[in-house]
Design an enzyme around this catalytic site. Structure first.
Site, PDB file in Angstrom:
ATOM      1  N   ASP A   4       0.827  -1.214   0.000  1.00 35.18           N
ATOM      2  CA  ASP A   4       0.000   0.000   0.000  1.00 35.18           C
ATOM      3  C   ASP A   4       0.860   1.263   0.000  1.00 35.18           C
ATOM      4  OD1 ASP A   4       0.816  -0.871   2.590  1.00 35.18           O
ATOM      5  OD2 ASP A   4      -0.396   0.723   3.466  1.00 35.18           O
ATOM      6  N   GLU A   5       0.260   2.316  -0.488  1.00 32.42           N
ATOM      7  CA  GLU A   5       0.810   3.673  -0.355  1.00 32.42           C
ATOM      8  C   GLU A   5       2.303   3.768  -0.646  1.00 32.42           C
ATOM      9  OE1 GLU A   5      -2.121   5.472   3.079  1.00 32.42           O
ATOM     10  OE2 GLU A   5      -0.491   4.180   3.720  1.00 32.42           O
TER      11      GLU A   5
HETATM   12  C1  TNX Z   1      -3.726   4.027   5.739  1.00 31.99           C
HETATM   13  S1  TNX Z   1      -4.928   1.415   5.102  1.00 31.99           S
HETATM   14  C2  TNX Z   1      -2.782   3.006   5.840  1.00 31.99           C
HETATM   15  C3  TNX Z   1      -2.057   2.837   7.089  1.00 31.99           C
HETATM   16  C4  TNX Z   1      -2.437   3.852   8.128  1.00 31.99           C
HETATM   17  C5  TNX Z   1      -3.916   4.078   8.090  1.00 31.99           C
HETATM   18  C6  TNX Z   1      -4.400   4.996   9.150  1.00 31.99           C
HETATM   19  C7  TNX Z   1      -3.556   1.172   4.563  1.00 31.99           C
HETATM   20  C8  TNX Z   1      -3.394   0.002   3.738  1.00 31.99           C
HETATM   21  N1  TNX Z   1      -2.589   2.052   4.872  1.00 31.99           N
HETATM   22  O1  TNX Z   1      -0.672   2.875   6.856  1.00 31.99           O
HETATM   23  O2  TNX Z   1      -2.040   3.384   9.373  1.00 31.99           O
HETATM   24  O3  TNX Z   1      -4.259   4.603   6.838  1.00 31.99           O
HETATM   25  O4  TNX Z   1      -5.799   4.986   9.226  1.00 31.99           O
END
Ligand code: TNX
Length: 530
Positions: free
Chosen positions: A345-346
């Site tokens: 993710d991200e």
């Molecule tokens: C998004 S959800 C993230 C996390 C964070 C979260 C906080 C996701 C796959 N990645 O790294 O902790 O938001 O709500």
């Protein structure tokens, strides 16, 4: 007391006896009981069955893991009802194993003379016992109570989805083994069967990797807000996995990559392509204090803030793949469950052209060590192997990509079931980026209605993640998890057609009494006030 007063007092006592008292727990019919998740079919019977000393059980047939289920119930009977439950001829609880039934399913036939339990497997038997547990008075949870009767009738029950999970982020804040076991106990009661451990992120690396010791020495040395952090030795991890297995919960380890990796980059500079850390929350690594020899000029600082998306492994170096292979191998070796979560993710500073081959290679390594990959929905940009599972949290578009490749989905819609979101504006901890999640918001969603074209056949199940940037201890965990985990449990177990919020809400009220009895720190929603 004069005669008239005495007469009036007696008369009013009788009246109360006839009309005024709330129904005693024992008088409730089977279908009036507050079972969560709601069972598939409940049929009323006549009378009650009463547990007492000498009740005993009889076992017909065999199955794997039967002892976990039996040990659980014997222990519960002893602690809650003070009854020693032995196996004996003519035992009142007759248990038959029937492997022609659906996995995890069970049937209870309760009548005044005894209980017949039929279960598909050890897990189904465990769930039959969890249902019986919920039929007993809340006081039983405190090891007290007067009378242990349950109403006669029949329950036929099986899960809607095979994957019913909770995720705990142990990276942003680290939690000791005992806290993880406590969470396991609490969710197993609701027939949750997966525990996803988010073991690495920018702020901390939490599992011992023998071939790369600095990961825990340096990467495990702090957490959000500073503080000591911590990590699980491989022995600790095995202990958690074995404990979870005894409650029929499969542990899914996650190593998040190629983003969310600053703890790696602080431990070993060779994987650092030169990421830029956010301005605040940087902590220089004091190698000497952490007992690490030598210098590493390429390593990044540790990070104790809560920004996301700034880090990436160097996807262009071969050594990066040797590293992730070691990590995947060592963790796969101590993970009996079928899954390995590669995060994904991200990864906002990884170019898509680098991200895709990275995910494909990580996925191939997971396969090489005998596991099935799971990744957050972004992984669907890569070519997925048959069997790889995408976990929906944000983008429908990504889930369509995964579905188009024929891959299955785990549903974790952030606006409904992110356990780190605040309940309302007054919640002391938590985030709001996916909205406020009151108990109706966490209950009122249907996995098959989230993404167009993704129906039941593509959905493996559901999971509620608890990210822990603001969650610091067991009390905080419980507060964010309860009651919302019961919504997740019911969405995963009970067919949509049987789920109604008002009915669930009434059942939750009863469970609040049980949580009071168990000392669980739960959110008292205004929606549950009468
Ligand atoms: C998004 S959800 C993230 C996390 C964070 C979260 C906080 C996701 C796959 N990645 O790294 O902790 O938001 O709500």
């Amino acid at each position: 007391m004069n005669g008239l007063k005495f007469f009036l007092a007696m008369a009013s006592l009788c009246m109360v006896g006839f009309i005024g008292l709330p129904k005693d727990k024992e008088e409730l019919k089977l279908s009036e009981h507050s079972i969560i998740p709601k069972p598939l079919e409940v049929t009323e019977g006549e009378g009650v069955f009463t547990f007492k000393e000498g009740t005993g059980y009889q076992l017909i047939g065999e199955a794997d893991d039967l002892n976990y289920a039996l040990d659980f119930f014997k222990d519960f009977a002893q602690k809650s009802m003070g009854i020693k439950l032995d196996q004996k001829e003519n035992g009142k609880i007759q248990i038959s194993m029937d492997d022609s039934r659906a996995a995890e399913s069970y049937e209870l036939n309760i009548n005044p003379n005894g209980i017949k339990v039929t279960a598909a497997d050890g897990q189904g038997l465990f769930y039959a016992f969890q249902t019986i547990r919920q039929l007993l008075p809340a006081d039983a949870e405190k090891g007290r109570g007067n009378g242990f009767s349950i109403p006669a009738g029949k329950i036929n029950d099986k899960p809607e989805y095979e994957y019913r999970g909770v995720m705990l982020d142990v990276s942003r804040h680290f939690f000791p083994v005992e806290d993880v076991k406590s969470l396991i106990d609490q969710v197993a009661k609701y027939k949750v069967n997966k525990l996803h451990l988010h073991l690495s992120d920018d702020q901390g690396w939490r599992i011992e990797i023998k071939s790369w010791p600095n990961l825990t020495k340096i990467g495990g040395s702090t957490q959000v807000g500073g503080g000591d952090g911590g990590y699980y030795t491989q022995e600790d991890y095995k202990d958690i996995v074995a404990y979870a297995a005894s409650k029929f919960i499969t542990v899914i380890p996650e190593i998040d990559m190629p983003g969310h990796t600053n703890a790696v980059l602080a431990s070993y500079g060779e994987f650092n392509p030169g990421v830029e850390l956010p301005e605040t929350g940087r902590v220089p690594v004091d190698r000497k204090a952490l007992g690490v020899d030598g210098e590493d000029s390429n390593a990044s600082d540790l990070y104790t803030g809560i920004k996301v998306g700034f880090s990436t492994l160097d996807t262009k170096k071969e050594i990066t793949y040797e590293f992730i292979e070691d990590v995947i191998r060592e963790i796969a070796e101590i993970t009996p469950g079928p899954y390995f979560h590669i995060g994904g993710d991200e990864s906002l500073v990884t170019e898509l052209e680098d991200y895709k081959p990275f995910i494909e290679r990580a996925q191939a390594l997971v396969t090489k060590y005998g596991k099935t990959s799971i990744g957050w929905d972004e992984i669907a940009h890569a070519d997925l192997e048959e069997g790889t599972i995408a976990q929906f949290w944000a983008k429908e578009k990504n889930i369509k990509l995964a579905a188009d490749q024929g891959n299955k989905i785990i549903m974790s819609p952030s606006k409904h079931i992110y356990l780190d979101m605040k309940y309302d504006t007054t919640t002391r901890i938590g985030h709001t980026w996916a909205g406020l999640i009151e108990i109706d918001q966490s209950y009122n969603w249907n996995p098959t209605q989230l993404v167009e074209g993704v129906g039941k056949e593509l959905i493996l199940g559901v999971e509620a993640p608890l990210w822990t940037e603001s969650v610091e201890n067991r009390d905080d965990i419980e507060y964010m998890v309860f009651p919302r985990i019961t919504a997740l449990a019911e969405i995963g177990w009970t067919p949509q057609s049987l789920r109604k919020f008002d009915n669930y809400k009434n059942r939750l009220r009863t469970h609040m009494k049980r949580w009071d009895a168990m000392g669980i720190n739960y959110y008292k929603s205004p929606l549950l006030e009468k």
